[in-house]
Design an enzyme around this catalytic site. Structure first.
Site, PDB file in Angstrom:
ATOM      1  N   ASP A  98      -2.393   5.879  -4.953  1.00 13.79           N
ATOM      2  CA  ASP A  98      -2.708   4.873  -4.052  1.00 13.79           C
ATOM      3  C   ASP A  98      -2.688   3.466  -4.351  1.00 13.79           C
ATOM      4  OD1 ASP A  98      -3.181   3.777  -1.688  1.00 13.79           O
ATOM      5  OD2 ASP A  98      -5.094   4.919  -1.093  1.00 13.79           O
TER       6      ASP A  98
ATOM      7  N   ASP B  41       0.877  -1.247   0.135  1.00  9.87           N
ATOM      8  CA  ASP B  41       0.190  -0.103  -0.066  1.00  9.87           C
ATOM      9  C   ASP B  41       0.983   1.324   0.170  1.00  9.87           C
ATOM     10  OD1 ASP B  41      -2.270   1.681   0.216  1.00  9.87           O
ATOM     11  OD2 ASP B  41      -2.346   1.185   2.518  1.00  9.87           O
TER      12      ASP B  41
END
Ligand SMILES: *[C@@H]1O[C@H](CO)[C@@H](O)[C@H](O)[C@H]1NC(C)=O
Ligand SMILES: *[C@@H]1O[C@H](CO)[C@@H](O)[C@H](O)[C@H]1NC(C)=O
Ligand SMILES: *[C@@H]1O[C@H](CO)[C@@H](O)[C@H](O)[C@H]1NC(C)=O
Length: 504
Positions: free
Chosen positions: A295, A77
């Protein structure tokens, strides 16, 4: 209102991926997590294969924690900054499959999705584990999911890079059945938001890799590869020039407007063009230049509503009021249309995203829901890769990122972006030569337009010249009548069950 609390808001919203996970975690995993270890290529780069877990809506890396090493597969992430692992003793990991088929579909047959199938951490079995913060690790997400427990340090290994004394969270109280490797800015760590102190960040993974001399600077490159490909790659400390095509353009990371600090990978989005065999439209909004977060932990992409509705009209997407999501017929994956995202002004990089990358299966086989009414009646429903948000941060998640090769340079606060080379089997790794060195093979964009979020001024309604091409190329008829959308949206009621299946 300048407060570190907003750091938390950013990471929480950025973690909307977890909502996706809860919704679509329905099918049995058909493939084993990729356990192939990639060896160290050069003294200063480390490469790790990441697995595209479609059902979980993210990219996962297999790492080792503790001594002796325990293998875990964690979600990679860029939108968060902590590593955390689910504790073997957490109830989410100890629960077994429910009897009966409450989950529906493939999952019910075996119950394989129950428990922590991607691995959990048994802290008692690690001789090197040290608790450094009792009960102060805490992350919670917008969908209500959370992870809480202790901060601890232990050995950690990723892509052949071995580290000792890495700070991690232990998810003792969590409802998420796998952990995360957050590789963002240290200022975005949960501890900063929780303590409200900018002095509290610890050295997270990429910082520690640099400080221990494993990589020369705090930077890495991410190649997610095609939606239909099973693996991509993260390369710490270098750039693989064979994984992209054309120029690598370098743009500035934008500071968080609330905190005036670099906390996430915000770049300035300045244009969006719809291209199809029938024409081309420039899509505009008063909100240009838009701050958007790159992201990898978010499955879909989220644009301002004003822009998203134009995108939906181009492709004929249907907005559903119940799930608050836009959907398209699955046949749109054959559409020849593309959306071209532009960054940092006219001189900046432009990344084209094909429709094949924007049409996502919700379920497989006989579980695929169909439109029950409207002009797509009877056709399979797929989720559309571009959704809307009301306010910042806007997010470019995996549906955008797959089409780009992205270099994250946290030392210079710069992002390198180039057109990805899908399924490339070649490799030419160039390491960052030193701390603070600029992105190898990158060209810094001149006269960059910074993100302001609202430049005001007038916007032009597109003529939707591209719309027909988007839809007819996909063999979807009749051409969509936008005026009907509100009616269709209001009358098409989806029930989204916990299993992620639609019932009507
Ligand atoms: C391990 O990390 C912690 C927190 O960063 C630090 O306080 C401690 O001194 C480190 N221990 C060793 C042995 O390096
Ligand atoms: C990449 O590979 C996947 C899996 O083999 C395939 O489905 C996809 O079409 C390929 N993509 C391109 C652009 O060639
Ligand atoms: C997204 O767009 C729909 C349709 O225009 C609108 O009803 C909804 O409020 C928007 N959602 C957000 C979060 O802005």
């Amino acid at each position: 209102m300048k407060s570190v609390a907003t750091l938390a808001a950013g990471s929480l919203i950025a973690s909307i991926a977890h909502a996706q996970v809860v919704q679509f975690d329905i099918a049995k995993k058909t493939t084993q997590p990729n356990r192939q270890r990639l060896s160290k290529r050069e003294a200063t780069t480390y490469e790790e294969t990441i697995t595209n877990e479609k059902q979980r809506g993210g990219y996962f890396a297999t790492v080792s924690v503790g001594s002796p090493a325990q293998k875990l597969t964690l979600q990679l992430d860029t939108g968060s900054s902590d590593i955390w692992v689910p504790s073997s003793s957490s109830s989410v990991c100890t629960k077994s499959a429910p009897s009966g088929g409450s989950r529906g579909g493939d999952g019910a047959e075996s119950g394989e999705d129950e428990g922590c199938t991607l691995g959990s951490f048994d802290s008692k079995k690690s001789s090197s584990m040290t608790v450094v913060g009792k009960n102060i690790f805490s992350i919670s997400y917008v969908d209500g999911s959370h992870s809480k427990g202790d901060y601890f340090t232990d050995d950690f290994e990723i892509g052949g890079a071995k580290l000792t004394n890495v700070t991690m969270g232990l998810g003792v109280d969590t409802d998420i059945p796998y952990g995360l490797v957050g590789v963002g800015y240290a200022l975005n760590e949960a501890i900063v938001a929780d303590t409200q102190r900018v002095s509290s960040p610890y050295k997270n993974l990429p910082v520690q890799m640099m400080e221990e001399g494993l990589i020369s600077t705090n930077a890495y490159s991410l190649w997610l590869n095609d939606l239909d490909a099973s693996t991509g790659q993260i390369l710490f400390g270098g750039v693989d020039t064979e994984k992209y095509e054309g120029e690598m353009s370098v743009v500035n990371v934008q500071m968080d407007s609330q905190t005036g600090a670099f906390t996430s990978f915000i770049v300035s989005m300045t244009s969006l063009t719809a291209n199809s065999p029938s024409g081309s439209d420039s899509l505009t909004t008063r909100q240009y230049p838009i701050p958007v977060v790159l992201d990898s932990g978010t499955t879909l992409s989220y644009l301002p509503t004003e822009l998203a509705v134009q995108v939906w009209r181009e492709v004929g997407a249907v907005w559903d009021t119940y799930t608050q999501m836009a959907y398209v017929p699955c046949g749109m994956e054959n559409s020849k249309g593309t959306f071209e995202f532009g960054f940092a002004g006219p001189n900046g990089p432009k990344i084209s995203v094909d429709m094949t990358e924007l049409v996502l299966d919700i379920a497989e086989g006989s579980d695929v829901p169909k439109f029950q009414s409207g002009q797509y009646k009877g056709q399979n429903i797929c989720q559309f890769g571009i959704q809307n948000f009301t306010s910042e941060p806007f997010l470019l998640g995996d549906t955008f990122l797959r089409s780009a090769y992205v270099v994250y340079d946290l030392e210079n606060n710069q992002i390198g972006m180039a057109k990805t080379d899908f399924n490339s089997t070649k490799s030419n790794i160039v390491a960052f030569p030193s701390k603070g060195a600029t992105i190898p093979s990158g060209t810094v964009v001149q006269n960059q337009v910074a993100a302001t979020g609202d430049a005001g001024g007038s916007v032009a309604q597109p003529t939707y010249a591209a719309s027909k091409g988007f839809q007819s190329a996909a063999g979807i008829v009749p051409a969509f009548e936008w005026a009907q959308v509100a009616v269709i949206g209001a009358t098409t009621v989806f029930m989204l069950a916990g299993s992620g299946l639609f019932f009507l």
